[in-house]
Design a protein around this motif. Structure first.
Motif, PDB file in Angstrom:
ATOM      1  N   TYR A 195     -13.523  23.607 -33.337  1.00 12.09           N
ATOM      2  CA  TYR A 195     -13.765  22.203 -33.015  1.00 12.09           C
ATOM      3  C   TYR A 195     -13.926  22.023 -31.503  1.00 12.09           C
ATOM      4  O   TYR A 195     -13.350  22.764 -30.703  1.00 12.09           O
ATOM      5  CB  TYR A 195     -12.606  21.332 -33.515  1.00 12.09           C
ATOM      6  CG  TYR A 195     -12.540  21.232 -35.023  1.00 12.09           C
ATOM      7  CD1 TYR A 195     -13.216  20.224 -35.706  1.00 12.09           C
ATOM      8  CD2 TYR A 195     -11.822  22.162 -35.775  1.00 12.09           C
ATOM      9  CE1 TYR A 195     -13.165  20.134 -37.091  1.00 12.09           C
ATOM     10  CE2 TYR A 195     -11.768  22.081 -37.158  1.00 12.09           C
ATOM     11  CZ  TYR A 195     -12.446  21.060 -37.808  1.00 12.09           C
ATOM     12  OH  TYR A 195     -12.401  20.977 -39.179  1.00 12.09           O
ATOM     13  N   ILE A 249     -14.705  17.119 -34.254  1.00  9.74           N
ATOM     14  CA  ILE A 249     -13.376  16.739 -33.793  1.00  9.74           C
ATOM     15  C   ILE A 249     -12.391  16.811 -34.954  1.00  9.74           C
ATOM     16  O   ILE A 249     -12.668  16.344 -36.064  1.00  9.74           O
ATOM     17  CB  ILE A 249     -13.391  15.324 -33.187  1.00  9.74           C
ATOM     18  CG1 ILE A 249     -14.243  15.326 -31.906  1.00  9.74           C
ATOM     19  CG2 ILE A 249     -11.977  14.827 -32.891  1.00  9.74           C
ATOM     20  CD1 ILE A 249     -14.367  13.989 -31.224  1.00  9.74           C
ATOM     21  N   TYR A 262     -19.875  11.151 -34.993  1.00 14.47           N
ATOM     22  CA  TYR A 262     -19.144  12.403 -34.792  1.00 14.47           C
ATOM     23  C   TYR A 262     -18.786  13.016 -36.145  1.00 14.47           C
ATOM     24  O   TYR A 262     -18.546  12.306 -37.117  1.00 14.47           O
ATOM     25  CB  TYR A 262     -17.880  12.173 -33.971  1.00 14.47           C
ATOM     26  CG  TYR A 262     -18.138  11.898 -32.512  1.00 14.47           C
ATOM     27  CD1 TYR A 262     -17.886  12.862 -31.540  1.00 14.47           C
ATOM     28  CD2 TYR A 262     -18.633  10.663 -32.095  1.00 14.47           C
ATOM     29  CE1 TYR A 262     -18.129  12.603 -30.202  1.00 14.47           C
ATOM     30  CE2 TYR A 262     -18.886  10.395 -30.760  1.00 14.47           C
ATOM     31  CZ  TYR A 262     -18.629  11.373 -29.814  1.00 14.47           C
ATOM     32  OH  TYR A 262     -18.880  11.112 -28.490  1.00 14.47           O
TER      33      TYR A 262
END
Length: 418
Positions: A145, A4, A25
């Protein structure tokens, strides 16, 4: 591991980045300034955060300065008597009261918080890219991404997000803004032992907000003028010298809020970067931005919901947006972050943000009679003062008693009946 990218290193961007990082993440944050440049730069906001927003920081274990920042226990309102607004020292108050907050509020200079959070993000293994991103950059990065979020509320990137006319009643700035961070402000004589935000309303002229805060040099106070454009408070355009900015602030305080000026006679700026002036039109934008290649990005916080700071909700809304988006991302699991999901994630946040926007836009307009009655009644009825104060924490409560004359009358009628 899902990748991300978050563009923007403010309250929402960094809170969300640190939250995603804690859940495993792979997060990249893009900022146009380093932590040292932020810490040594100009102040960025007034950022008084109330209980709900502070709790999101506690939940993420990001409340690094909670023990140092002043604990704001009340919110006070003073209203200048319109027939006394003439010259220095002549303005008098028609209304003056203090509401008690159920949970304390705090203000931490964003230069302190954002620099600290950026360094923490990098120390925990996050990728920090110092680069002023353009739309063309995002077009390149979007392919690398799983999700790109835009949390930079100024500049070229905002142009990707279409204005939502149905939710944006104003197309021009409604206030001229001027901020000074100072040391040396004396306590309020009415409540010297209680830290409080003070809201001073000068009908037809604007508002002065005074709030305790924590800055790079320790405890301070923020003097924040909101002036109706074209009026006497719209006096800061073209002022570049910080000392002239403070002098103008104090001159206006002496004229329009002498009760605040009386405790500001010995103030000095916290630092050369302790002033800020500007204006912007409050705007709600559609949440999905489309890149030239056809890819999509999701707008965050004031990229998509930018309210005037008259109700002090900017950082609160940013914190709530970050918490809401974090929940939506975690719940998505391995499913794609497609346009339908982006709109649903924003709608979830808007369920909260709509109350902030409605209240803020209402406060920018001249108050109707029933609102004046409520503000006046708060000076006689402590529960009304307390409820108004706690609305800053949860603006949805205003729906029950504030906007409609019938509801306001019914609410005040309970006290008359008892």
């Amino acid at each position: 591991m899902r990748k991300i990218l978050i563009v923007g290193a403010g309250q929402a961007g960094l809170q969300l980045a640190l939250g995603l990082q804690s859940h495993g993440y792979e997060v990249t944050v893009m900022s146009n300034r380093t932590a040292d440049e932020i810490r040594g730069g100009r102040v960025m906001s007034t950022q008084c955060m109330f209980h709900q927003a502070l709790q999101h920081e506690r939940d993420g274990q990001l409340n690094f300065w909670e023990s140092q920042a002043p604990k704001i226990e009340g919110l006070g309102v003073s209203v200048a008597a319109p027939d006394t607004i003439e010259g220095p020292g002549e303005t008098q108050r028609a209304i003056n009261w203090l509401g008690k907050l159920d949970g304390y509020a705090q203000s931490v200079d964003q230069r302190v918080k954002m620099a600290g959070w950026m360094e923490t993000f990098a120390q925990r293994g996050g990728q920090l890219v110092i680069h002023g991103a353009a739309v063309s950059d995002l077009d390149f990065f979007a392919r690398k991404y799983d999700l790109v979020l835009v949390a930079a509320g100024k500049g070229e990137l905002v142009s990707m997000f279409e204005r939502d006319a149905a939710r944006s009643p104003y197309d021009a700035p409604q206030r001229a803004l001027a901020v000074s961070y100072v040391h040396g402000l004396d306590p309020r004589p009415e409540h010297p032992g209680t830290e409080a935000v003070r809201c001073n309303l000068v009908p037809g002229v604007g508002e002065l907000f005074v709030m305790p805060s924590l800055t790079t040099s320790g405890r301070c106070d923020i003097l924040f003028w909101e002036g109706i454009p074209g009026g006497p408070l719209d006096a800061f355009q073209g002022i570049k010298d910080p000392d002239e900015h403070l002098a103008t602030t104090l001159e206006l305080m002496e004229r329009f809020t002498p009760w605040e000026y009386a405790r500001a006679t010995n103030v000095e700026l916290t630092d050369a970067g302790g002033t800020l002036a500007g204006r912007y039109a409050p705007t709600v934008r559609k949440p999905v931005g489309r890149l030239p290649s056809g890819g999509t990005v999701l707008g965050v916080a004031d990229v998509v919901v930018a309210n005037d700071p008259i109700t002090g909700q900017g950082s609160n809304s940013a914190s709530k947006c970050a918490a809401s988006y974090l929940a939506s991302i975690l719940e998505r699991g391995d499913e794609p972050f497609d346009e339908e999901w982006m709109r649903a994630a924003f709608d979830r946040y808007w369920a909260t943000a709509q109350h902030v926007t409605k209240w803020t836009n209402a406060m920018l307009a001249p108050p109707p009679e029933h609102v004046l009655n409520l503000i006046g009644a708060a000076g006689q009825l402590q529960p009304v003062a307390d409820r108004f104060a706690n609305g800053f924490n949860d603006p949805s409560d205003f729906e029950e008693w504030f906007y409609e004359p019938d509801k306001a009358d019914a609410y005040l009628g309970r006290f008359t009946a008892s």
